[in-house]
Design a protein around this motif. Sequence first.
Motif, PDB file in Angstrom:
ATOM      1  N   TRP A  83      35.693  42.136  36.406  1.00 24.85           N
ATOM      2  CA  TRP A  83      35.480  42.986  37.692  1.00 24.85           C
ATOM      3  C   TRP A  83      34.483  44.351  37.216  1.00 24.85           C
ATOM      4  O   TRP A  83      33.284  44.312  37.786  1.00 24.85           O
ATOM      5  CB  TRP A  83      36.706  43.448  38.361  1.00 24.85           C
ATOM      6  CG  TRP A  83      36.356  44.159  39.607  1.00 24.85           C
ATOM      7  CD1 TRP A  83      35.915  45.592  39.665  1.00 24.85           C
ATOM      8  CD2 TRP A  83      36.490  43.750  40.738  1.00 24.85           C
ATOM      9  NE1 TRP A  83      35.709  45.858  41.064  1.00 24.85           N
ATOM     10  CE2 TRP A  83      36.007  44.936  41.657  1.00 24.85           C
ATOM     11  CE3 TRP A  83      36.717  42.322  41.398  1.00 24.85           C
ATOM     12  CZ2 TRP A  83      35.782  44.642  42.931  1.00 24.85           C
ATOM     13  CZ3 TRP A  83      36.467  42.322  42.744  1.00 24.85           C
ATOM     14  CH2 TRP A  83      36.334  43.306  43.697  1.00 24.85           C
ATOM     15  N   GLU A  84      34.785  44.972  36.087  1.00 23.31           N
ATOM     16  CA  GLU A  84      33.926  46.058  35.608  1.00 23.31           C
ATOM     17  C   GLU A  84      32.646  45.537  35.380  1.00 23.31           C
ATOM     18  O   GLU A  84      31.473  46.163  35.729  1.00 23.31           O
ATOM     19  CB  GLU A  84      34.841  46.691  34.749  1.00 23.31           C
ATOM     20  CG  GLU A  84      33.987  48.157  34.322  1.00 23.31           C
ATOM     21  CD  GLU A  84      34.835  49.098  33.451  1.00 23.31           C
ATOM     22  OE1 GLU A  84      34.166  49.954  32.982  1.00 23.31           O
ATOM     23  OE2 GLU A  84      35.960  48.702  33.233  1.00 23.31           O
ATOM     24  N   HIS A  85      32.678  44.287  34.459  1.00 28.75           N
ATOM     25  CA  HIS A  85      31.465  43.803  34.007  1.00 28.75           C
ATOM     26  C   HIS A  85      30.534  43.412  35.150  1.00 28.75           C
ATOM     27  O   HIS A  85      29.390  43.584  35.204  1.00 28.75           O
ATOM     28  CB  HIS A  85      31.597  42.521  33.302  1.00 28.75           C
ATOM     29  CG  HIS A  85      30.275  42.147  32.791  1.00 28.75           C
ATOM     30  ND1 HIS A  85      29.388  42.580  31.577  1.00 28.75           N
ATOM     31  CD2 HIS A  85      29.583  40.788  32.977  1.00 28.75           C
ATOM     32  CE1 HIS A  85      28.495  41.675  31.662  1.00 28.75           C
ATOM     33  NE2 HIS A  85      28.502  40.703  32.332  1.00 28.75           N
ATOM     34  N   SER A 145      40.448  42.664  35.426  1.00 33.90           N
ATOM     35  CA  SER A 145      39.859  43.899  35.308  1.00 33.90           C
ATOM     36  C   SER A 145      38.460  44.127  34.650  1.00 33.90           C
ATOM     37  O   SER A 145      37.478  44.959  35.183  1.00 33.90           O
ATOM     38  CB  SER A 145      40.727  45.330  34.980  1.00 33.90           C
ATOM     39  OG  SER A 145      42.038  45.285  35.884  1.00 33.90           O
ATOM     40  N   ALA A 146      38.595  43.568  33.313  1.00 39.53           N
ATOM     41  CA  ALA A 146      37.134  43.535  32.710  1.00 39.53           C
ATOM     42  C   ALA A 146      35.969  42.952  33.329  1.00 39.53           C
ATOM     43  O   ALA A 146      34.787  43.211  33.226  1.00 39.53           O
ATOM     44  CB  ALA A 146      37.560  43.027  31.374  1.00 39.53           C
ATOM     45  N   LYS A 191      31.809  48.911  37.759  1.00 35.35           N
ATOM     46  CA  LYS A 191      32.685  49.906  38.222  1.00 35.35           C
ATOM     47  C   LYS A 191      34.273  49.285  37.847  1.00 35.35           C
ATOM     48  O   LYS A 191      34.192  48.386  38.094  1.00 35.35           O
ATOM     49  CB  LYS A 191      32.578  50.463  39.632  1.00 35.35           C
ATOM     50  CG  LYS A 191      32.615  49.565  40.702  1.00 35.35           C
ATOM     51  CD  LYS A 191      32.396  50.240  42.058  1.00 35.35           C
ATOM     52  CE  LYS A 191      32.384  49.351  43.165  1.00 35.35           C
ATOM     53  NZ  LYS A 191      32.336  49.820  44.405  1.00 35.35           N
ATOM     54  N   LYS A 192      35.043  50.366  37.706  1.00 33.09           N
ATOM     55  CA  LYS A 192      36.364  49.971  37.670  1.00 33.09           C
ATOM     56  C   LYS A 192      37.011  49.407  38.929  1.00 33.09           C
ATOM     57  O   LYS A 192      36.677  50.024  39.909  1.00 33.09           O
ATOM     58  CB  LYS A 192      37.251  51.047  36.713  1.00 33.09           C
ATOM     59  CG  LYS A 192      36.868  51.507  35.461  1.00 33.09           C
ATOM     60  CD  LYS A 192      37.857  52.233  35.073  1.00 33.09           C
ATOM     61  CE  LYS A 192      37.402  52.643  33.541  1.00 33.09           C
ATOM     62  NZ  LYS A 192      38.044  51.544  32.740  1.00 33.09           N
ATOM     63  N   LEU A 193      38.052  48.530  38.940  1.00 33.70           N
ATOM     64  CA  LEU A 193      38.770  48.202  40.001  1.00 33.70           C
ATOM     65  C   LEU A 193      39.403  49.397  40.564  1.00 33.70           C
ATOM     66  O   LEU A 193      40.149  50.083  40.019  1.00 33.70           O
ATOM     67  CB  LEU A 193      39.726  47.198  39.380  1.00 33.70           C
ATOM     68  CG  LEU A 193      40.598  46.209  40.545  1.00 33.70           C
ATOM     69  CD1 LEU A 193      39.343  45.466  41.247  1.00 33.70           C
ATOM     70  CD2 LEU A 193      41.489  45.485  39.677  1.00 33.70           C
ATOM     71  N   GLU A 194      39.102  49.767  41.838  1.00 36.15           N
ATOM     72  CA  GLU A 194      39.432  51.150  42.492  1.00 36.15           C
ATOM     73  C   GLU A 194      40.686  50.976  43.202  1.00 36.15           C
ATOM     74  O   GLU A 194      41.116  51.753  44.043  1.00 36.15           O
ATOM     75  CB  GLU A 194      38.407  51.398  43.540  1.00 36.15           C
ATOM     76  CG  GLU A 194      37.107  51.614  42.471  1.00 36.15           C
ATOM     77  CD  GLU A 194      36.189  52.151  43.494  1.00 36.15           C
ATOM     78  OE1 GLU A 194      36.107  52.501  44.642  1.00 36.15           O
ATOM     79  OE2 GLU A 194      34.788  52.163  42.868  1.00 36.15           O
ATOM     80  N   LYS A 225      46.332  46.936  41.034  1.00 33.64           N
ATOM     81  CA  LYS A 225      46.436  45.402  40.992  1.00 33.64           C
ATOM     82  C   LYS A 225      47.601  45.094  41.850  1.00 33.64           C
ATOM     83  O   LYS A 225      48.619  45.102  41.501  1.00 33.64           O
ATOM     84  CB  LYS A 225      46.625  45.231  39.329  1.00 33.64           C
ATOM     85  CG  LYS A 225      46.586  43.885  39.115  1.00 33.64           C
ATOM     86  CD  LYS A 225      46.560  43.482  37.656  1.00 33.64           C
ATOM     87  CE  LYS A 225      46.423  42.128  37.453  1.00 33.64           C
ATOM     88  NZ  LYS A 225      46.955  41.823  36.103  1.00 33.64           N
TER      89      LYS A 225
END
Length: 136
Positions: free
Chosen positions: A7-9, A4-5, A13-16, A19
């Motif tokens: 992905w956001e980087h 998730s980190a 944006k955050k994983l929408e 998981k």
Amino acid sequence: DGFSAVWEHAFGKKLEFPKPRYPQPIVMDPAGFQWRPVEASPGVERKHLGTFTELGTWVEMLRFIPSATWRSTSTDARRLLFVLAGEGTCGSEAIRTHSAVQIDAHEPATIAATSPLEVLLIGLPMLQAAARIAAE
């Protein structure tokens, strides 16, 4: 978690979506890999992006200068070729940006560039090889 980190980087944006419980996708940036010359093919460079699974599925990129040629001779894998940019030929067929070619195992293929050419190549081991390995 780490996925998730990353992905956001990478996407800002955050994983929408929730998981999933199955294996996560592989996210890679080809810009982080170095081009390496293909010794047997002057004017051709390769970025090996990875080899996956015990059967050896692989992904790589090839970059050609105009008039450079490369011969693919894999005997145990189907190869999927996708043209990212440029023009050339695969055997006697013309290829250009967004062309896709399937090259079967034991089928040689010669790629020749008529302009700067960049392709994505995916190697898919044949199911017969998988069955043989499973039987061992």
